[in-house]
Design a protein around this motif. Structure first.
Motif, PDB file in Angstrom:
ATOM      1  N   GLN A  44       0.777  -0.977   0.070  1.00 54.72           N
ATOM      2  CA  GLN A  44       0.101  -0.053   0.076  1.00 54.72           C
ATOM      3  C   GLN A  44       0.923   1.128  -0.206  1.00 54.72           C
ATOM      4  OE1 GLN A  44      -2.687  -0.587   3.298  1.00 54.72           O
ATOM      5  NE2 GLN A  44      -4.220  -1.820   2.162  1.00 54.72           N
ATOM      6  N   VAL A  45       1.791   1.346  -0.984  1.00 54.57           N
ATOM      7  CA  VAL A  45       2.800   2.318  -1.073  1.00 54.57           C
ATOM      8  C   VAL A  45       2.689   2.860  -2.645  1.00 54.57           C
ATOM      9  CG1 VAL A  45       4.739   0.768  -1.407  1.00 54.57           C
ATOM     10  CG2 VAL A  45       5.056   3.440  -0.501  1.00 54.57           C
ATOM     11  N   GLU A  46       2.673   4.142  -2.949  1.00 55.63           N
ATOM     12  CA  GLU A  46       2.903   4.561  -4.160  1.00 55.63           C
ATOM     13  C   GLU A  46       4.319   4.281  -4.947  1.00 55.63           C
ATOM     14  OE1 GLU A  46       0.741   5.946  -6.111  1.00 55.63           O
ATOM     15  OE2 GLU A  46      -1.242   5.681  -4.499  1.00 55.63           O
ATOM     16  N   LEU A  47       4.314   4.294  -6.018  1.00 56.14           N
ATOM     17  CA  LEU A  47       5.680   3.930  -6.539  1.00 56.14           C
ATOM     18  C   LEU A  47       6.683   5.038  -6.175  1.00 56.14           C
ATOM     19  CD1 LEU A  47       5.336   2.318 -10.091  1.00 56.14           C
ATOM     20  CD2 LEU A  47       5.990   1.118  -8.108  1.00 56.14           C
ATOM     21  N   LEU A  48       6.068   6.306  -6.219  1.00 55.73           N
ATOM     22  CA  LEU A  48       7.074   7.557  -5.895  1.00 55.73           C
ATOM     23  C   LEU A  48       7.418   7.557  -4.456  1.00 55.73           C
ATOM     24  CD1 LEU A  48       5.294  10.484  -8.296  1.00 55.73           C
ATOM     25  CD2 LEU A  48       7.276   8.940  -8.848  1.00 55.73           C
ATOM     26  N   ALA A  49       6.671   6.717  -3.623  1.00 57.79           N
ATOM     27  CA  ALA A  49       7.094   6.789  -2.184  1.00 57.79           C
ATOM     28  C   ALA A  49       7.750   5.363  -1.785  1.00 57.79           C
ATOM     29  CB  ALA A  49       5.536   7.122  -1.563  1.00 57.79           C
ATOM     30  N   VAL A  50       8.085   4.955  -2.675  1.00 61.03           N
ATOM     31  CA  VAL A  50       8.846   3.605  -2.306  1.00 61.03           C
ATOM     32  C   VAL A  50      10.390   4.041  -1.861  1.00 61.03           C
ATOM     33  CG1 VAL A  50      10.238   1.474  -3.196  1.00 61.03           C
ATOM     34  CG2 VAL A  50       7.815   2.185  -3.872  1.00 61.03           C
ATOM     35  N   ARG A  51      10.961   3.658  -0.505  1.00 61.71           N
ATOM     36  CA  ARG A  51      11.845   3.850  -0.005  1.00 61.71           C
ATOM     37  C   ARG A  51      13.064   2.551  -0.111  1.00 61.71           C
ATOM     38  NH1 ARG A  51      10.366   7.891  -1.387  1.00 61.71           N
ATOM     39  NH2 ARG A  51       9.631   9.645  -0.363  1.00 61.71           N
ATOM     40  N   ASN A  52      14.206   2.804   0.263  1.00 64.17           N
ATOM     41  CA  ASN A  52      15.229   1.649   0.407  1.00 64.17           C
ATOM     42  C   ASN A  52      14.577   0.629   1.247  1.00 64.17           C
ATOM     43  OD1 ASN A  52      17.728   0.481   1.917  1.00 64.17           O
ATOM     44  ND2 ASN A  52      18.219   1.328  -0.114  1.00 64.17           N
ATOM     45  N   VAL A  59      13.364  -7.641  -1.770  1.00 61.98           N
ATOM     46  CA  VAL A  59      14.327  -8.658  -2.236  1.00 61.98           C
ATOM     47  C   VAL A  59      14.386 -10.053  -1.593  1.00 61.98           C
ATOM     48  CG1 VAL A  59      17.031  -8.811  -2.075  1.00 61.98           C
ATOM     49  CG2 VAL A  59      16.121  -6.858  -3.411  1.00 61.98           C
ATOM     50  N   ALA A  60      14.420  -9.504  -0.037  1.00 62.42           N
ATOM     51  CA  ALA A  60      14.294 -10.589   0.812  1.00 62.42           C
ATOM     52  C   ALA A  60      13.330 -11.818   0.476  1.00 62.42           C
ATOM     53  CB  ALA A  60      14.223 -10.286   2.321  1.00 62.42           C
ATOM     54  N   GLN A  61      12.021 -11.140   0.318  1.00 58.53           N
ATOM     55  CA  GLN A  61      10.917 -11.981  -0.132  1.00 58.53           C
ATOM     56  C   GLN A  61      10.990 -12.824  -1.465  1.00 58.53           C
ATOM     57  OE1 GLN A  61       7.151  -9.679  -0.406  1.00 58.53           O
ATOM     58  NE2 GLN A  61       7.590  -8.746   1.719  1.00 58.53           N
ATOM     59  N   MET A  62      11.740 -12.243  -2.459  1.00 56.57           N
ATOM     60  CA  MET A  62      12.117 -12.927  -3.572  1.00 56.57           C
ATOM     61  C   MET A  62      12.971 -13.964  -3.417  1.00 56.57           C
ATOM     62  SD  MET A  62      12.046 -10.195  -6.665  1.00 56.57           S
ATOM     63  CE  MET A  62      13.166  -8.916  -5.946  1.00 56.57           C
ATOM     64  N   LEU A  76      16.588  -6.116  -9.940  1.00 61.83           N
ATOM     65  CA  LEU A  76      16.851  -4.830  -9.405  1.00 61.83           C
ATOM     66  C   LEU A  76      17.593  -4.085 -10.481  1.00 61.83           C
ATOM     67  CD1 LEU A  76      18.765  -6.205  -6.164  1.00 61.83           C
ATOM     68  CD2 LEU A  76      16.645  -4.857  -6.209  1.00 61.83           C
ATOM     69  N   SER A  77      18.176  -4.433 -11.353  1.00 56.45           N
ATOM     70  CA  SER A  77      18.630  -3.595 -12.436  1.00 56.45           C
ATOM     71  C   SER A  77      17.682  -2.945 -13.128  1.00 56.45           C
ATOM     72  CB  SER A  77      19.503  -4.576 -13.576  1.00 56.45           C
ATOM     73  OG  SER A  77      20.092  -3.903 -14.636  1.00 56.45           O
ATOM     74  N   GLY A  78      16.468  -3.584 -13.597  1.00 57.14           N
ATOM     75  CA  GLY A  78      15.346  -3.071 -14.198  1.00 57.14           C
ATOM     76  C   GLY A  78      14.776  -2.044 -13.354  1.00 57.14           C
ATOM     77  N   TRP A  79      14.563  -1.943 -11.944  1.00 60.02           N
ATOM     78  CA  TRP A  79      13.991  -1.240 -11.224  1.00 60.02           C
ATOM     79  C   TRP A  79      14.966   0.053 -10.939  1.00 60.02           C
ATOM     80  CZ3 TRP A  79      12.119  -4.537  -6.361  1.00 60.02           C
ATOM     81  CH2 TRP A  79      11.156  -5.511  -6.710  1.00 60.02           C
ATOM     82  N   ARG A 101      21.907  -4.552  -3.278  1.00 62.38           N
ATOM     83  CA  ARG A 101      22.191  -5.604  -4.102  1.00 62.38           C
ATOM     84  C   ARG A 101      21.651  -6.963  -3.932  1.00 62.38           C
ATOM     85  NH1 ARG A 101      24.007  -1.915  -5.821  1.00 62.38           N
ATOM     86  NH2 ARG A 101      26.249  -1.007  -5.951  1.00 62.38           N
ATOM     87  N   SER A 102      21.878  -7.750  -4.623  1.00 63.36           N
ATOM     88  CA  SER A 102      21.040  -9.153  -4.716  1.00 63.36           C
ATOM     89  C   SER A 102      21.787 -10.076  -3.879  1.00 63.36           C
ATOM     90  CB  SER A 102      20.961  -9.637  -6.266  1.00 63.36           C
ATOM     91  OG  SER A 102      22.282 -10.103  -6.637  1.00 63.36           O
TER      92      SER A 102
END
Length: 323
Positions: A44-52, A59-62, A76-79, A101-102
């Motif tokens: 429930q976060v907007e793309l422009l509000a995504v933070r580190n 990444v941990a979920q993936m 990550l490269s695409g993002w 980093r992955s």
């Protein structure tokens, strides 16, 4: 999330038209950004509000979901490219993917032969001419019996000299080699390897010659080489690889054998028998024991396999209880 979708479409148009990326690459970017939108919607976060921290959590979920480190790195490269573009548009202050980093892929275990396969390979006698067979058998015995690196093997001379990188002391049954970092070490040479070396030296001929005639080597050190080719020049690492691969096919080993596989087999089998990690470290010439500890994982695999095959509880597929 209509605005987010519009941003993604605009970015994909940018990479397709202005950066002229291939259609397949643009398609992969689109899939990566769909995944980003999915994570953002769940959080429930907007793309422009995504933070580190969001990126790190995803990444941990993936990773826990089984995606490989390489696969995550590509996502990550695409993002990262998408957020870099957003920054250039003045829509965000910082790139949330920049320092992420992955996960590192686990280091693969070294490939070692089982004891039976290693013995079968070492005992094999080919139908090659006796000169080649004697030379190759001696090489195998030193690689597997003493755990030498291929560079240490090809660097051996017939006898010690001021210019020798390494040599075999036939009286003491020891190989003196020059390892990584120009570090010298001495390793024992077993009786079987000594007999193989004696057979090879008898056919190799005196120093400066090979069986059948003089060496036509252009370099002085080639005449001193313990292992030479037919032309009298020092055998190269590539030649050793080729000869071992050919020999493994002839001997019926299921996997092509290379020099380092014999070194791994040496270390694994010594550790299985002795349990002495420090001794294996010294024999291999490892500067740090953490390098040698990888063989404890191989040893555990061996024990686990033996357990699975031998212990009755390991073979129980289900259990039932009686009251």
């Amino acid at each position: 999330m209509a605005d987010a979708a519009a941003l993604v479409d605009k970015y994909l148009e940018y990479v397709r038209v202005e950066k002229r990326l291939a259609a397949r690459t643009v398609e992969l970017y689109a899939l990566d950004l769909q995944k980003l939108q999915g994570f953002a919607a769940q959080a429930q976060v907007e793309l422009l509000a995504v933070r580190n921290p969001h990126i790190r959590r995803w990444v941990a979920q993936m990773h826990s979901g089984g995606r490989s480190g390489r696969g995550i790195a590509l996502i990550l490269s695409g993002w990262r490219g998408f957020y870099t573009w957003l920054g250039r548009q003045g829509l965000i202050a910082s790139n949330p993917v920049q320092d992420v980093r992955s996960p590192k892929a686990p280091k693969p275990l070294p490939k070692a032969l089982g004891v039976d396969d290693a013995v079968q390979f070492a005992d094999f006698q080919s139908d090659d001419d006796p000169w080649l067979e004697a030379r190759d058998a001696a090489m195998v015995e030193l690689l597997y019996g003493s755990g030498l690196r291929v560079s240490e093997l090809t660097g051996l001379d017939v006898e010690a000299s001021g210019a020798a990188r390494g040599w075999v002391d036939m009286q003491a049954a020891e190989a003196h080699v020059l390892g990584k970092g120009s570090k010298r070490r001495s390793v024992p040479v077993g009786k079987t390897a000594m007999r193989a070396l004696e057979r090879w030296l008898a056919l190799r001929g005196p120093m400066g010659t090979v069986a059948g005639g003089p060496v036509h080597a252009t370099q002085e050190n080639a005449a001193r080489a313990l292992f030479t080719g037919r032309n009298g020049t020092r055998l190269t690492a590539q030649s050793v690889w080729q000869r071992l691969k050919r020999r493994s096919l002839q001997s019926g080993i299921s996997t092509p054998v290379h020099p380092h596989m014999l070194r791994h087999s040496f270390a694994s089998h010594v550790l299985q028998s002795s349990g002495d990690l420090r001794a294996v470290q010294e024999l291999l010439g490892h500067a740090n024991i953490t390098t040698t500890q990888v063989y404890t994982r191989l040893d555990f695999q061996h024990l686990a396999k033996a357990y699975d095959l031998a212990h009755p509880r390991a073979r129980v597929k289900g259990s039932s209880s009686k009251s």
